[in-house]
Scaffold this motif. Structure first.
Motif, mmCIF file in Angstrom:
data_model
loop_
_atom_site.group_PDB
_atom_site.id
_atom_site.type_symbol
_atom_site.label_atom_id
_atom_site.label_comp_id
_atom_site.label_asym_id
_atom_site.label_seq_id
_atom_site.Cartn_x
_atom_site.Cartn_y
_atom_site.Cartn_z
ATOM 1 N N GLU A 69 3.942 55.095 -29.004
ATOM 2 C CA GLU A 69 4.138 54.206 -30.163
ATOM 3 C C GLU A 69 4.832 52.916 -29.748
ATOM 4 O OE1 GLU A 69 6.301 56.602 -32.930
ATOM 5 O OE2 GLU A 69 4.554 57.826 -33.436
ATOM 6 N N ARG A 70 5.828 53.039 -28.877
ATOM 7 C CA ARG A 70 6.545 51.847 -28.409
ATOM 8 C C ARG A 70 5.604 50.928 -27.633
ATOM 9 N NH1 ARG A 70 11.485 53.085 -24.906
ATOM 10 N NH2 ARG A 70 12.344 53.689 -26.916
ATOM 11 N N ALA A 71 4.765 51.505 -26.766
ATOM 12 C CA ALA A 71 3.815 50.702 -25.998
ATOM 13 C C ALA A 71 2.820 50.022 -26.927
ATOM 14 C CB ALA A 71 3.089 51.578 -24.979
ATOM 15 N N GLN A 72 2.361 50.749 -27.946
ATOM 16 C CA GLN A 72 1.436 50.170 -28.913
ATOM 17 C C GLN A 72 2.108 49.036 -29.680
ATOM 18 O OE1 GLN A 72 -1.758 50.700 -29.235
ATOM 19 N NE2 GLN A 72 -2.006 49.348 -30.984
ATOM 20 N N PHE A 73 3.344 49.229 -30.084
ATOM 21 C CA PHE A 73 4.082 48.197 -30.815
ATOM 22 C C PHE A 73 4.257 46.948 -29.949
ATOM 23 C CE2 PHE A 73 8.120 46.147 -31.915
ATOM 24 C CZ PHE A 73 7.844 45.776 -33.220
ATOM 25 N N GLU A 74 4.609 47.142 -28.674
ATOM 26 C CA GLU A 74 4.789 46.001 -27.775
ATOM 27 C C GLU A 74 3.470 45.265 -27.556
ATOM 28 O OE1 GLU A 74 6.704 47.408 -24.245
ATOM 29 O OE2 GLU A 74 8.547 47.918 -25.323
ATOM 30 N N LEU A 75 2.397 46.025 -27.478
ATOM 31 C CA LEU A 75 1.086 45.396 -27.328
ATOM 32 C C LEU A 75 0.747 44.568 -28.566
ATOM 33 C CD1 LEU A 75 -1.587 45.130 -25.711
ATOM 34 C CD2 LEU A 75 -2.396 47.111 -27.004
ATOM 35 N N MET A 76 0.968 45.158 -29.739
ATOM 36 C CA MET A 76 0.661 44.443 -30.983
ATOM 37 C C MET A 76 1.575 43.230 -31.173
ATOM 38 S SD MET A 76 -0.299 47.571 -33.629
ATOM 39 C CE MET A 76 1.216 47.421 -34.424
ATOM 40 N N ALA A 77 2.822 43.333 -30.712
ATOM 41 C CA ALA A 77 3.755 42.219 -30.882
ATOM 42 C C ALA A 77 3.393 41.033 -29.992
ATOM 43 C CB ALA A 77 5.179 42.673 -30.574
ATOM 44 N N GLY A 78 2.650 41.289 -28.927
ATOM 45 C CA GLY A 78 2.344 40.205 -28.001
ATOM 46 C C GLY A 78 0.898 39.756 -28.005
ATOM 47 N N THR A 79 0.070 40.325 -28.872
ATOM 48 C CA THR A 79 -1.342 39.927 -28.882
ATOM 49 C C THR A 79 -1.794 39.589 -30.296
ATOM 50 O OG1 THR A 79 -2.063 42.228 -29.137
ATOM 51 C CG2 THR A 79 -1.969 41.373 -26.894
ATOM 52 N N ASP A 80 -2.847 38.814 -30.351
ATOM 53 C CA ASP A 80 -3.456 38.469 -31.624
ATOM 54 C C ASP A 80 -4.307 39.650 -32.079
ATOM 55 O OD1 ASP A 80 -4.363 36.311 -33.624
ATOM 56 O OD2 ASP A 80 -6.255 37.121 -32.815
ATOM 57 N N GLY A 81 -4.110 40.064 -33.324
ATOM 58 C CA GLY A 81 -4.821 41.228 -33.833
ATOM 59 C C GLY A 81 -6.325 41.042 -33.895
ATOM 60 N N THR B 79 -8.294 38.683 -31.962
ATOM 61 C CA THR B 79 -8.954 38.404 -30.682
ATOM 62 C C THR B 79 -8.482 39.308 -29.550
ATOM 63 O OG1 THR B 79 -7.296 36.770 -30.013
ATOM 64 C CG2 THR B 79 -9.182 35.974 -31.308
ATOM 65 N N GLY B 80 -7.270 39.875 -29.673
ATOM 66 C CA GLY B 80 -6.719 40.692 -28.596
ATOM 67 C C GLY B 80 -6.110 39.867 -27.481
ATOM 68 N N LEU B 81 -6.144 38.531 -27.654
ATOM 69 C CA LEU B 81 -5.551 37.643 -26.647
ATOM 70 C C LEU B 81 -4.051 37.510 -26.897
ATOM 71 C CD1 LEU B 81 -8.281 34.858 -26.714
ATOM 72 C CD2 LEU B 81 -7.999 36.675 -25.012
ATOM 73 N N ALA B 82 -3.349 36.981 -25.885
ATOM 74 C CA ALA B 82 -1.906 36.767 -26.016
ATOM 75 C C ALA B 82 -1.632 35.847 -27.206
ATOM 76 C CB ALA B 82 -1.349 36.157 -24.743
ATOM 77 N N ASN B 83 -0.641 36.207 -28.017
ATOM 78 C CA ASN B 83 -0.275 35.360 -29.152
ATOM 79 C C ASN B 83 0.749 34.310 -28.713
ATOM 80 O OD1 ASN B 83 2.164 36.717 -29.002
ATOM 81 N ND2 ASN B 83 1.832 37.917 -30.857
ATOM 82 N N ARG B 84 1.227 33.518 -29.664
ATOM 83 C CA ARG B 84 2.167 32.437 -29.349
ATOM 84 C C ARG B 84 3.434 32.965 -28.684
ATOM 85 N NH1 ARG B 84 1.981 28.668 -34.760
ATOM 86 N NH2 ARG B 84 -0.231 28.190 -34.618
ATOM 87 N N ARG B 85 3.918 34.084 -29.173
ATOM 88 C CA ARG B 85 5.148 34.658 -28.608
ATOM 89 C C ARG B 85 4.941 35.004 -27.131
ATOM 90 N NH1 ARG B 85 6.446 40.288 -28.587
ATOM 91 N NH2 ARG B 85 8.521 40.550 -27.787
ATOM 92 N N ARG B 86 3.857 35.707 -26.837
ATOM 93 C CA ARG B 86 3.570 36.103 -25.452
ATOM 94 C C ARG B 86 3.300 34.867 -24.595
ATOM 95 N NH1 ARG B 86 2.089 41.171 -23.646
ATOM 96 N NH2 ARG B 86 3.732 41.594 -25.120
ATOM 97 N N LEU B 87 2.593 33.880 -25.139
ATOM 98 C CA LEU B 87 2.321 32.643 -24.413
ATOM 99 C C LEU B 87 3.618 31.926 -24.073
ATOM 100 C CD1 LEU B 87 0.260 30.682 -23.261
ATOM 101 C CD2 LEU B 87 0.142 29.584 -25.511
ATOM 102 N N ALA B 88 4.535 31.861 -25.037
ATOM 103 C CA ALA B 88 5.832 31.211 -24.797
ATOM 104 C C ALA B 88 6.625 31.969 -23.724
ATOM 105 C CB ALA B 88 6.632 31.133 -26.087
ATOM 106 N N GLU B 89 6.579 33.299 -23.750
ATOM 107 C CA GLU B 89 7.273 34.091 -22.723
ATOM 108 C C GLU B 89 6.694 33.822 -21.342
ATOM 109 O OE1 GLU B 89 6.844 38.153 -23.948
ATOM 110 O OE2 GLU B 89 8.393 37.989 -25.507
#
Length: 179
Positions: free
Chosen positions: A151-163, A165-175
């Protein structure tokens, strides 16, 4: 029995009041039963060793987590139980090394994760077993954390990707840019 001076028999009878020791034994048996019931009611697997690393006790939940056959537990052979456990982990040499380190009485409480060949991940917490401040052994508790880690891995994946497209979202891009 002894013969007296007048030819009659004389007896010496010694009586001991054993009520206190019988009461103490009864209290001990009740306490032992309570502790066994408590050990079995815990949702975690519990495995207790003495200072020499010998198995003192384990509960049914421990046996279930490690798929230990009842016949193996009934034999009370530590080497066979440890061999069984070593055969269930992904990293047998690492498991045995950590188990040996945990049996050192000077070792402080510790927590680690153990990955079983079944794919399950167990969190192990090791605490010293003390009596009057003196070490008697170690208590190992095991909790299945496989679902929580997934669940934690899934949450981290969802927090860093666009739902979408599945690509990195702004947060992940900024990191990534900051890194």
């Amino acid at each position: 029995r002894a013969d007296g001076a007048d030819g009659g028999a004389q007896w010496i009878v010694v009586l001991h009041d054993r009520r206190d020791s019988v009461d103490a034994a009864d209290r001990y048996e009740r306490m032992l039963g309570e502790l066994q019931a408590t050990l079995e009611s815990i949702g975690d697997g519990v495995f207790v060793t003495d200072l020499d690393g010998r198995v003192r006790r384990c509960n049914r939940r421990f046996a279930q987590m490690w798929d230990v056959p009842e016949a193996l537990l009934a034999r009370h052979r530590d080497d066979a139980l440890f061999d069984w456990m070593r055969g269930r982990v992904v990293d047998p040499s690492g498991w045995m090394r950590r188990l040996a380190e945990a049996d050192d009485p000077a070792t402080l409480p510790a927590t680690d994760h153990i990955v079983l060949q079944s794919g399950r991940t167990l969190e192990r917490v090791i605490l010293p077993l003390l009596s009057h401040g003196q070490p008697l052994g170690r208590v190992h508790t095991f909790r299945d954390v496989t679902d929580r880690l997934a669940e934690r891995a899934q949450f981290e994946l969802m927090a860093g990707t666009d739902g979408l497209t599945g690509l990195a979202n702004r947060r992940r891009l900024a990191e990534r840019i900051e890194h």
